[in-house]
Design an enzyme around this catalytic site. Structure first.
Site, PDB file in Angstrom:
ATOM      1  CE  LYS A 268      32.220 199.761  44.944  1.00 47.41           C
ATOM      2  NZ  LYS A 268      32.063 200.032  46.381  1.00 47.41           N
TER       3      LYS A 268
ATOM      4  CB  SER B 108      32.675 201.684  49.303  1.00 46.30           C
ATOM      5  OG  SER B 108      33.495 201.241  48.227  1.00 46.30           O
TER       6      SER B 108
END
Length: 581
Positions: free
Chosen positions: A189, A382
């Site tokens: 991430k 996402s």
């Protein structure tokens, strides 16, 4: 002296009132102009569809505010471009397509879709020619679909492979005295890295190469067919800094068919379109051709095509506004004439809260017995994947960026700026232990950070659970491909994040079949803003920013940094900003 001040004040007031009146008159006149241009186009014989594309978005929308301020940038909607190419294929008055490459700005999946539409158009036997003074890489990749690629004799081609570069802000924030307090789940991430690092992490470097390589290979395979060159030859050419090569050598290498100046190109097009050399070329834009009157679709039953483009609740004036999107989805759920939904997603994600609201609205549509299909554009990652994962079927482009199943929280600490640099201090009282939690003028305590990390981890569990349920996979299987990792469309298909490679039209066809529809129409959502709505939605923000900048001068940069951080939802399902060039 008194009379002087009275006269001066009267003059200033008069100018101010006149300015306000003229502004409103300009708005009214402009709105009238825009309204008057919303007509259908009728092509003359020998018309050429000219694709001189600017920034390509999902849908066409007039930039009324930019036009009014004199800084409008050319923008084209993918919907109108595809419609125009399909219409031109069948319209007897349109002789062919001319790609005037210059200033194109589009995502790779968008480029891929237009390229396929051009190949389909060529089956009609009509011509497609491309010309540029200099081709950027994406302009060349698109133009290669043409029957012939022309170049200015002193022009060039910028063909050098894909690259990804990230701008890291940590050094700037350090100088401003801003600390980004980051909490996250997901080894890959990397959306937070620009705020806390000065270079790419090893994990981010790994994942970037992993999705960039198959995308480049896909583009090379496509170009290989267009130019009858091997992939090995193309890679070799990309390694020669081709932009420095003489134009004549580009012809010899098989990348260009002919060299000519623009006047020669115009005469060439006249000959191909059957126009007398002394007459003017007849060009029509994509928006013109898309507006050609079609036979009216009288079907009662419909498929709703819902566009979700941009960041999720990242600001109040652009991108996906989830409150409005949920309102549209709820309306669709209750409309008995709408039998299926296609959600067109082109989003890197954003607000975790907003993503969940959209997910819930899609669940309600499915509970009402209506199939939901997702069509992914350049990116659906996402939060963009969160709002896609519970669809009945997911379509992606081979070059779509998706996945990035992870979460982060980012809370700015402005103590170094407001106290350390500006000399502003804070003090106060509170009745309970966490009374001033979330204050921007101090760092989180270890206890607060620990509790926030647990909160973030619960958000990750929710995200992965939603994905597991939506994709019919175990939680363990999802977590193996999650960790915030970004995937290309081809790999996403292999690991089960998407169901099929295909475009929006394929998603609509699948939805129609699933809903047992033979005769149907499509309805686009959200409804596009009128000229007046665009002006009203942006006027307040623009005026406030300009007044603040004028009053604060060079110190405005401090306020601007604060405002950007304050507007951001602290909990994000969002992919990093990726630009492949």
């Amino acid at each position: 002296m008194k009379k002087f001040f009275i006269t001066t004040f009267a003059c200033v007031l008069g100018v101010f009132i006149a300015g306000v009146v003229l502004s409103f008159l300009s708005i009214i006149v402009l709105a009238g102009i825009v309204a008057s241009t919303e007509t259908t186009y009728t092509p003359q014989p020998h018309t050429i569809l000219k694709l001189d594309l600017g920034t390509v978005t999902e849908r066409s929308q007039e930039d009324v505010v930019g036009f009014l301020l004199g800084n409008s940038q050319k923008s084209d909607g993918l919907n109108n471009i595809i419609k125009a190419i399909e219409t031109a294929k069948e319209n007897k008055n349109i002789a062919g397509i001319y790609i005037d490459a210059g200033g194109m700005n589009m995502g790779i999946a968008t480029l891929d879709r237009i390229h396929r539409a051009l190949l389909d158009f060529k089956e009609s036997g009509k011509f497609v020619y491309a010309y540029a003074d200099t081709y950027t890489q994406r302009e060349y990749l698109l133009s290669a679909a043409a029957d012939s690629v022309m170049l200015n004799p002193v022009g060039a081609i910028d063909f050098r492979g894909l690259a990804s570069q990230i701008m890291f802000m940590k050094g700037l924030y350090d100088k401003l005295g801003i600390e980004m307090q980051v909490l996250k789940v997901g080894t890959y991430k990397s959306a937070v890295e620009p705020y806390i690092n000065t270079q790419m992490s090893d994990a981010n470097r790994e994942q970037t190469m992993a999705y960039m390589t198959p995308i480049w290979n896909h583009l090379l395979e496509q170009l290989s067919k267009d130019r009858n060159l091997t992939v090995e030859q193309l890679n070799s050419l990309a390694d020669t800094l081709l932009i420095t090569v003489d134009a004549k050598d580009l012809v010899a290498k098989g990348l260009v068919d002919s060299l000519m100046y623009r006047p020669q190109m115009d005469q060439f097009l006249k000959a191909k379109a059957g126009i007398d050399p002394d007459d003017d070329l007849i060009f029509a834009s994509a928006n013109d051709v898309a507006s050609i009157k079609q036979s009216k679709n009288k079907a009662k039953e419909a498929i709703a095509v819902v566009y979700a483009e941009g960041g999720i609740d990242l600001d109040k004036t652009s991108g996906i506004q989830t409150a409005e999107l949920v309102e549209d989805l709820t309306e669709i759920e209750k409309d008995d004439d709408i039998k299926a939904v296609v959600l067109r997603v082109n989003s890197p994600g954003g607000s975790a809260y907003g993503s969940e609201q959209v997910w819930a609205a899609i669940e309600a549509i499915k509970a009402a017995g209506k199939p939901v299909v997702v069509s992914m554009g350049d990116v659906a990652a996402s939060g963009g994947y969160y709002i896609s994962c519970n669809a009945d079927r997911i379509f992606a482009n081979p070059t779509t960026l998706t996945g990035s199943i992870g979460i982060y929280g980012m809370i700015p600490n402005f103590e170094g700026l407001v106290t350390g640099k500006l000399g502003v201090t804070f003090d106060g009282v509170q009745t309970n232990r966490y009374g001033n939690f979330g204050s921007f003028n101090r760092a989180m305590t270890p206890d607060e950070r620990n509790q926030m990390q647990h909160y973030i981890e619960r958000g990750y569990e929710l995200f992965t659970t939603r994905c597991a349920e939506g994709r019919g996979m175990s939680l363990e299987a999802i977590k193996k491909i999650a960790e915030g990792r970004v995937w290309d469309g081809q790999t996403a298909l292999k690991i089960g994040l998407v169901d099929e490679l295909g475009d929006l039209d394929a998603a609509i066809a699948w939805a129609a079949q699933k809903a047992n529809l033979e005769n149907y129409k499509t309805l686009d959502y959200p409804k596009q803003k009128t000229a007046m709505e665009q002006l009203l939605s942006t006027l307040n923000t623009n005026v406030r920013a300009r007044i603040a900048a004028a009053y604060l001068g060079e110190n405005y940069k401090y306020l601007q940094a604060i405002e950007q951080c304050k507007e951001m939802d602290p909990i994000q399902y969002r992919m990093e900003d990726i630009e492949l060039y």
